[in-house]
Design a protein around this motif. Structure first.
Motif, PDB file in Angstrom:
ATOM      1  N   UNK A 210       0.839  -1.196   0.000  1.00 48.44           N
ATOM      2  CA  UNK A 210       0.000   0.000   0.000  1.00 48.44           C
ATOM      3  C   UNK A 210       0.870   1.240   0.000  1.00 48.44           C
TER       4      UNK A 210
ATOM      5  N   UNK B 126       0.613   4.347   1.496  1.00 47.18           N
ATOM      6  CA  UNK B 126       0.964   5.000   2.757  1.00 47.18           C
ATOM      7  C   UNK B 126       1.873   4.124   3.599  1.00 47.18           C
ATOM      8  N   UNK B 127       1.584   2.822   3.577  1.00 48.28           N
ATOM      9  CA  UNK B 127       2.402   1.900   4.352  1.00 48.28           C
ATOM     10  C   UNK B 127       3.852   1.938   3.846  1.00 48.28           C
TER      11      UNK B 127
ATOM     12  N   UNK C 218       5.293   4.376   2.245  1.00 44.31           N
ATOM     13  CA  UNK C 218       5.894   5.666   2.591  1.00 44.31           C
ATOM     14  C   UNK C 218       6.377   5.660   4.032  1.00 44.31           C
ATOM     15  N   UNK C 219       5.529   5.108   4.917  1.00 43.06           N
ATOM     16  CA  UNK C 219       5.915   5.061   6.325  1.00 43.06           C
ATOM     17  C   UNK C 219       7.166   4.216   6.520  1.00 43.06           C
TER      18      UNK C 219
END
Lengths: 262, 345
Positions: free
Chosen positions: B235, B237-238, B240-241
């Motif tokens: 995913x 956002x995942x 990116x984190x």
């Protein structure tokens, strides 16, 4: 980590939140409470620069997070999303080891030491028996724990956990809170969102109350979590009770019996 | 006790790795064997020992054997293996990047674009290497167009790219149909139709020498960053984190996959189903971890197209277009895979 005058808006018309100010020190545990849709998740995403603030700044060791590269930031800040599902049935260990990504160059893959670290974190969370199970075939709570193992494997200084206790059973909720406490004593800072004021009492940590786009109160749970404040943000009458046998406080909602009458 | 569990799990991990390395070894051995056998297959059949001797440049081999092997079969066999590997690795990479098990190497329109380029070149009466060049360039143009259109949606999501790819594919397919209508039905039309069905019939050593470096470089590039595809597939956002610059890595993967696919399609025409099916075969063998999946998928793809092309040139005296065979074999096999692996998608 310092948050100064933070403001965010998805559509540049209405702000999700504004004038947010607080700071997180080493060893701090901060619980963000607020009603549904009050912007808790959005705030956490801004802290980790997945979303960019429309005003104000988030500083990490006095550096604006927007000036840091993704890799630099993710070595310092770990983020656990609220809900997550994967498409491919990676094993739980494969998911946990993904936390090593910030520490590896683009063209390398995790080594045995990385797998060992991931495995140790699974063990700490009590799910090492799931290591080879597919991430897509375990329960929501187990997935949550697997993702927590992943952010721990990331070895950040600050953990941002978005409702880490959702999907967890009663026992695992308590165990997770204990883990948060333990982690904070090892030098980590933990910021987490929750829907249960009791969690803050259990950790006797700092609390930030979000309501109407603002932080209406930040401070010790003893001083912030008053009956008036809880009424203000949740709109229900709450009694904060001191339990003598455990020397802790709990919140009990006061049911208006008249509402149930025919 | 805890340490025991960790040790046990790591042991299991190691045995998993051994299984992976064994699979890799077996597949490489199979590839080598099939490569040698394929060199002997055909109207003029050559026994295995003679093939090996010829490859080792031993002196007492007839000139005709050398000619058949080096001039006719070797380029075609190498092309088949490279193209199979290319389509499979790009398909697997796209499935990860787009978080979608149903996409293939062609999802962003590279095949339709290439088809259009080839049809234009054929109608203009250009020679074979210009047809290849046109196909290659228009394949890349189509993907660039998909990129541009997805930007219009002001969303960087993987889904908008897939939708843009479908739009561009349909557009170029319509153009190809238009060109078929106006093409001379006795000469040009059959040529276009056969090109669109894919074949390695006309591949020359020169074609292979031109495109092999591109394909090999792209394959190596994708293999180098393969572990990151795991993270992108979790995913946006995942990822990116986890410190991954999703846009950048997605861009790199799409560029590499597109260039190698366009190069492959340029010399072979459109061969379907490989980029979709072979990655799933790989997943059945070693699981979804791209660290293991991508090398395995690449080799299986090479083996698969080699075998299919052997069939295409030996089953009948004529040539069966590859696209037809890969679809005939691929569709029932895919249905079987879905049933066998009880996929819950």
């Amino acid at each position: 980590m310092d948050i100064k005058n933070a403001k965010f808006s998805y559509d540049k018309k209405t702000n999700v939140f504004e004038e947010i100010n607080f700071s997180v020190q080493k060893n701090d545990v901060l619980c963000i409470l607020g009603p549904n849709g009050s912007g808790k998740t959005t705030l956490l995403k801004c802290l980790t620069n997945i979303l960019q603030l429309t005003g104000g700044e988030v500083c990490l060791h006095n550096k604006n997070v927007q000036s840091l590269s993704r890799q630099q930031l993710s070595k310092k800040v770990g983020y656990l999303p609220q809900t997550h599902s994967a498409l491919f049935p990676f094993s739980v260990l494969e998911v946990a080891v993904m936390g090593r990504a910030p520490h590896l160059t683009m063209m390398s893959a995790p080594t045995e030491a990385d797998y060992k670290l991931a495995q140790t974190n699974l063990e700490m969370l009590g799910i090492s028996h799931l290591a080879s199970r597919p991430y897509t075939k375990i329960s929501g709570g187990q997935r949550q724990l697997a993702l927590i193992a992943m952010v721990l494997t990331q070895q950040p200084d600050i953990l941002l956990l978005d409702e880490p206790t959702s999907h967890l059973d009663f026992g695992n909720q308590v165990r997770l809170l204990e883990l948060i406490q333990k982690l904070s004593t090892t030098g980590l800072s933990v910021v987490f969102t929750s829907h249960f004021p009791d969690h803050a009492f259990q950790l006797s940590c700092k609390v930030a109350l979000m309501n109407n786009k603002q932080l209406i109160n930040v401070g010790d749970c003893e001083t912030v979590l008053t009956e008036q404040n809880l009424k203000k943000i949740y709109g229900i009458d709450v009694k904060v009770v001191h339990v003598q046998t455990t020397d802790s406080k709990v919140c009990v909602p006061i049911r208006n019996k008249n509402n149930c009458a025919e | 006790m805890g340490v025991d569990v960790v040790a046990k799990q790591l042991e299991a991990l190691k045995s998993g790795n051994i299984a992976y390395h064994n699979a890799l070894l077996v597949l490489v051995a199979v590839t080598l064997f099939l490569f040698l056998v394929s060199l002997g297959l055909g109207r003029y059949s050559i026994p295995l020992d003679k093939t090996v001797k010829a490859l080792l440049m031993q002196p007492n081999i007839e000139q005709v054997v050398k000619d058949v092997i080096f001039k006719i079969r070797l380029p075609r066999i190498i092309a088949a293996m490279l193209i199979g590997a290319t389509l499979s690795i790009s398909g697997a990479s796209f499935q990860g990047v787009f978080k979608n098990p149903l996409v293939s190497s062609y999802i962003l329109g590279v095949a339709s674009g290439a088809g259009f380029g080839a049809a234009v070149a054929i109608i203009l009466g250009l020679n074979m290497s210009m047809v290849q060049l046109f196909a290659f360039l228009f394949g890349i143009v189509a993907v660039a167009a998909s990129f541009g259109i997805s930007k219009l949606y002001r969303s960087s999501s993987a889904l908008s790219l897939v939708l843009a790819g479908i739009i561009v594919s349909s557009f170029f397919s319509a153009l190809v149909s238009l060109l078929k209508c106006i093409a001379d039905p006795r000469q040009k039309l059959p040529e276009i139709v056969f090109w669109l069905m894919g074949s390695l019939n006309t591949v020359t050593a020169e074609d292979v020498l031109k495109t092999a470096p591109v394909m090999i470089a792209g394959i190596v590039g994708l293999l180098l960053i393969r572990w990151r595809i795991n993270i992108v597939s979790m995913g946006e956002e995942e990822a990116q984190a986890l410190g991954v610059d999703v846009k950048k890595i997605r861009g790199i993967i799409i560029v590499l996959s597109t260039v190698i696919t366009a190069a492959a399609v340029g010399i072979s025409g459109i061969i379907g189903w490989i980029g979709l099916v072979i990655p799933h075969v790989g997943r059945m063998l070693v699981g979804p971890d791209y660290k293991k999946l991508l090398p395995i998928t690449t080799i299986i793809g090479a083996i698969y197209l080699l075998v299919v092309d052997d069939c295409a040139r030996t089953i009948t005296t004529g040539e069966i277009p590859l696209g037809i065979l890969t679809a005939l074999v691929g569709t029932p096999f895919f249905a079987y895979l879905l049933w066998k692996s009880k996929v819950s998608w």
